[in-house]
Design an enzyme around this catalytic site. Structure first.
Site: not given
Ligand SMILES: C[C@](O)(C(=O)O)[C@H](CC(=O)O)C(=O)O
Ligand SMILES: [Mg+2]
Length: 301
Positions: A118, A161, A126, A48, A89, A191, A116, A62, A213, A91
Site C-alpha cells: 500500500e 493498494r 488501518c 487472504y 497483506d 481501499e 498487496h 493495526d 475490500n 502493508d
Molecule cells: C484489509 C486490511 O488491510 C487488513 O489488514 O485486513 C484492513 C481490514 C480492516 O481493518 O477492516 C483495512 O485496512 O481495510
Molecule cells: Mg491491512
C-alpha cells in the site's frame, strides 16, 4: 495431510488464471491455518492473510507494529495447508523500496501466491480509520517498482493498494490506479471506496484486475458478490469477518461459563470432535502410519 499437494508456483498460476477470466475470486481472511482449511472446504477460490487479523491475533492495533518475519511466518503456515492460492497483506512493504524488494522475496520463499503493497506512509494505519497519510505518488511508484523488479517467480501476483480515496478523493484514486497499472501491478486494490458507483468509476478507468475490500464497520458498503461480479470486479476479500465472528463466539462462551459454571449449553453450537478430525485429515495420517509401520521392516522376534 502435512501440507498441500499443489506447489506455490501452481497456486500462483491458478490465481493468475482466475484474474484473467471473467468472474469473481472470493478470498475470506484466514485467522489460522485451520481456518484456511475451512475456507478451502467451503468452496472459495483463495485465502487472504489480513494484516489487521495478524496484528489482532498478537493483541496489537493495526498500525504497522508487526514485522516481516511475523507476517511471513504466519503466511507460510497458512499457505502450506491449503490447495488454494494465498494473498497476503504486506502493508507498506515494511520500510523503504529496498525493504519492499526484500519483502517480496521473503514472501515468495514463504510459498504465498501474491501480496498487496500500500501507498501509506510508515507507520501505516488501518485503511478504514481517519487520519491516514499517503506517500507522494513518485515514492509510491518507487516502492511498487522495487516490488515488481524483485520478483523471481513471474507468476507471483503483485497487488498495488492505494489509500488515497479518504485523503484526496476518487479522482486521485483513479490517477494512482492507472499509474500503478503502468508500473507493473497485476492487481489494483482501491481501499475504502464508498459503494457501487465508485467501484464502477474505477472499473471504467482502469484495465487491470481490481480487488474490492468488503470489511465490516468501515467506510465501504458491504456489496454482495453478485453485485461485485456485475461491476466487473475480479477479487473480493472478507479480511476480518471470520475473526470477528470467532471472537463474538469467544465472548459469549466466556460469559456463559462464567455465569453458569459450565459450557454444556454451548456444545451443540461447537464444531464436533469428528468434524475437527475430518478437517485435520486424521484418516490421512492413519493411512500414513499404516503404510510406514505395517508394510515396512518387520523386527525379528
Ligand atoms: C484489509 C486490511 O488491510 C487488513 O489488514 O485486513 C484492513 C481490514 C480492516 O481493518 O477492516 C483495512 O485496512 O481495510
Ligand atoms: Mg491491512
Amino acid at each position: 495431510m502435512l501440507h498441500s499437494r499443489s506447489t506455490p508456483q501452481a497456486k500462483r498460476q491458478a490465481l493468475r488464471a482466475g484474474l484473467s477470466e471473467a468472474g469473481l475470486l472470493r478470498l475470506p481472511g484466514a485467522f489460522s491455518p485451520l481456518a484456511a482449511r475451512s475456507i478451502e472446504r467451503a468452496g472459495f477460490e483463495g485465502v487472504y492473510v489480513s494484516g489487521a487479523v495478524l496484528s489482532a491475533d498478537l493483541a496489537l492495533p493495526d498500525v504497522g507494529l508487526t514485522t516481516l518475519s511475523e507476517v511471513a511466518g504466519r503466511a507460510q503456515a497458512i499457505a502450506r495447508v491449503t490447495e488454494l492460492p494465498t494473498l497476503v497483506d504486506a502493508d507498506t512493504g515494511f520500510g523503504e523500496p529496498l525493504n519492499t524488494a526484500r519483502t517480496i522475496q521473503i514472501l515468495e520463499d514463504a510459498g504465498v501466491a501474491g501480496c498487496h503493497i500500500e501507498d501509506q506512509v510508515n507507520p501505516k494505519r488501518c485503511g478504514h480509520l481517519d487520519g491516514k497519510t499517503v506517500t507522494p505518488l513518485p515514492e509510491a511508484l518507487r516502492r511498487l517498482r522495487a516490488a515488481v523488479n524483485a520478483r523471481r517467480d513471474p507468476s507471483f501476483v503483485i497487488c498495488a493498494r492505494t489509500d488515497v480515496r479518504t485523503t484526496e478523493g476518487l479522482d486521485a484514486t483513479i490517477e494512482r490506479a492507472k499509474a500503478f497499472a503502468d508500473a507493473g501491478a497485476d492487481l489494483i486494490f482501491p481501499e475504502a471506496l464508498a459503494g457501487a458507483a465508485e467501484f464502477e468509476a474505477v472499473r471504467k478507468a482502469v484495465e487491470v484486475p481490481l480487488l474490492a475490500n468488503m470489511t465490516e464497520f468501515g467506510k465501504s458498503e458491504l456489496l454482495p458478490a453478485a453485485t461485485l461480479r456485475d461491476l466487473g470486479i475480479n477479487v473480493v476479500i472478507y479480511p476480518v469477518t471470520l475473526l470477528r465472528l470467532a471472537m463474538g463466539a469467544v465472548t459469549e462462551a466466556l460469559r456463559v461459563i462464567e455465569a453458569d459454571g459450565t459450557q454444556a449449553g454451548l456444545v451443540e453450537r461447537m464444531q464436533t470432535r469428528a468434524e475437527l478430525y475430518d478437517l485435520l485429515d486424521y484418516s490421512g495420517y492413519t493411512a500414513f502410519d499404516e503404510d510406514v509401520f505395517s508394510h515396512g521392516y518387520q523386527e525379528e522376534r
